[in-house]
Design a protein around this motif. Structure first.
Motif, PDB file in Angstrom:
ATOM      1  N   GLY A  60      -7.667  -4.205  -4.912  1.00 30.53           N
ATOM      2  CA  GLY A  60      -7.705  -5.185  -3.831  1.00 30.53           C
ATOM      3  C   GLY A  60      -9.083  -5.257  -3.213  1.00 30.53           C
ATOM      4  O   GLY A  60      -9.744  -4.238  -3.042  1.00 30.53           O
ATOM      5  N   LYS A  61      -9.511  -6.484  -2.885  1.00 26.43           N
ATOM      6  CA  LYS A  61     -10.818  -6.673  -2.254  1.00 26.43           C
ATOM      7  C   LYS A  61     -10.632  -7.449  -0.967  1.00 26.43           C
ATOM      8  O   LYS A  61      -9.877  -8.422  -0.929  1.00 26.43           O
ATOM      9  CB  LYS A  61     -11.752  -7.454  -3.178  1.00 26.43           C
ATOM     10  N   ALA A  62     -11.334  -7.013   0.101  1.00 25.88           N
ATOM     11  CA  ALA A  62     -11.232  -7.689   1.392  1.00 25.88           C
ATOM     12  C   ALA A  62     -12.404  -7.284   2.284  1.00 25.88           C
ATOM     13  O   ALA A  62     -13.176  -6.387   1.949  1.00 25.88           O
ATOM     14  CB  ALA A  62      -9.914  -7.342   2.074  1.00 25.88           C
ATOM     15  N   GLY A  63     -12.484  -7.926   3.443  1.00 33.88           N
ATOM     16  CA  GLY A  63     -13.535  -7.631   4.402  1.00 33.88           C
ATOM     17  C   GLY A  63     -13.286  -6.363   5.190  1.00 33.88           C
ATOM     18  O   GLY A  63     -14.201  -5.796   5.770  1.00 33.88           O
ATOM     19  N   GLU A  64     -12.032  -5.908   5.219  1.00 35.78           N
ATOM     20  CA  GLU A  64     -11.660  -4.685   5.936  1.00 35.78           C
ATOM     21  C   GLU A  64     -10.910  -3.747   4.993  1.00 35.78           C
ATOM     22  O   GLU A  64     -10.212  -4.201   4.089  1.00 35.78           O
ATOM     23  CB  GLU A  64     -10.756  -5.021   7.128  1.00 35.78           C
ATOM     24  N   VAL A  65     -11.029  -2.445   5.223  1.00 31.65           N
ATOM     25  CA  VAL A  65     -10.404  -1.448   4.344  1.00 31.65           C
ATOM     26  C   VAL A  65      -8.873  -1.564   4.320  1.00 31.65           C
ATOM     27  O   VAL A  65      -8.281  -1.601   3.237  1.00 31.65           O
ATOM     28  CB  VAL A  65     -10.843  -0.013   4.719  1.00 31.65           C
ATOM     29  N   PRO A  66      -8.179  -1.650   5.487  1.00 31.06           N
ATOM     30  CA  PRO A  66      -6.716  -1.740   5.442  1.00 31.06           C
ATOM     31  C   PRO A  66      -6.195  -2.963   4.679  1.00 31.06           C
ATOM     32  O   PRO A  66      -5.203  -2.874   3.967  1.00 31.06           O
ATOM     33  CB  PRO A  66      -6.303  -1.813   6.917  1.00 31.06           C
TER      34      PRO A  66
END
Length: 179
Positions: free
Chosen positions: A65-71
């Motif tokens: 998973g890739k996102a701007g925030e870790v959670p």
């Protein structure tokens, strides 16, 4: 009084939407990577996470998973892992036979071990084997140690495992004749 009842109904509705299958799976984060993009005002960070999901009964999946925030990245990876579940043949608490999983430049050698040995493996391989429910195994990560490729090599090796009954059936023999 009436608002209290409607609040209770909403809570029940929300809890009933959860899939009972999802509750039996265990998530484990294997690796989190931070990526920086240099822009005019400074650096922009994004995160990627590798998560393994398993029921400890032979079903296991891995997601990225890739996102701007870790959670958020962990949540996305968990969703993808649940979509990519595979069944692993488990012989008691170990694997049926020795196998070499390969992906890219990474190789993972997995050998069945006697009862009481435990899981002897690197952290990323250990997470997958424990999520699959394998309790006694010797594993060695060979060549490259990139977590992405090691995880995919481990899954490839586990997917190529076959039970003795399947091999005997393909050869037209009984299991007793094979051993």
């Amino acid at each position: 009084m009436e608002t209290n009842k409607s609040d209770n109904r909403r809570q029940k509705d929300a809890s009933s939407h959860r899939n009972p299958e999802e509750q039996e799976f265990e998530d484990k984060v294997i690796h989190i990577n931070r990526c920086a993009k240099v822009v005019k005002g400074g650096r922009r960070f994004s995160f990627s996470a590798i998560v393994v999901v398993g029921d400890k009964k032979g079903r296991v999946g891995v997601g990225l998973g890739k996102a701007g925030e870790v959670p958020e990245a962990i949540k996305k990876a968990g969703k993808k892992a649940r979509k990519k579940l595979v069944q692993v043949p488990v012989d008691g608490t170990t694997i049926p036979h020795k196998i070499l999983g390969k992906f890219g430049a990474s190789e993972v050698l997995m050998k069945p071990a006697p009862e009481g040995t435990g899981v002897i493996a690197s952290s990323s391989v250990r997470a997958i084997l424990e999520a699959a429910g394998i309790e006694n195994i010797n594993a060695k990560s060979l060549r490259r140690d990139n977590p992405h490729n090691v995880v995919k090599a481990t899954l490839q090796g586990l997917q190529s495992l076959r039970r003795f009954s399947e091999i005997a059936k393909a050869r037209g023999k009984s299991v007793a004749e094979m051993k």
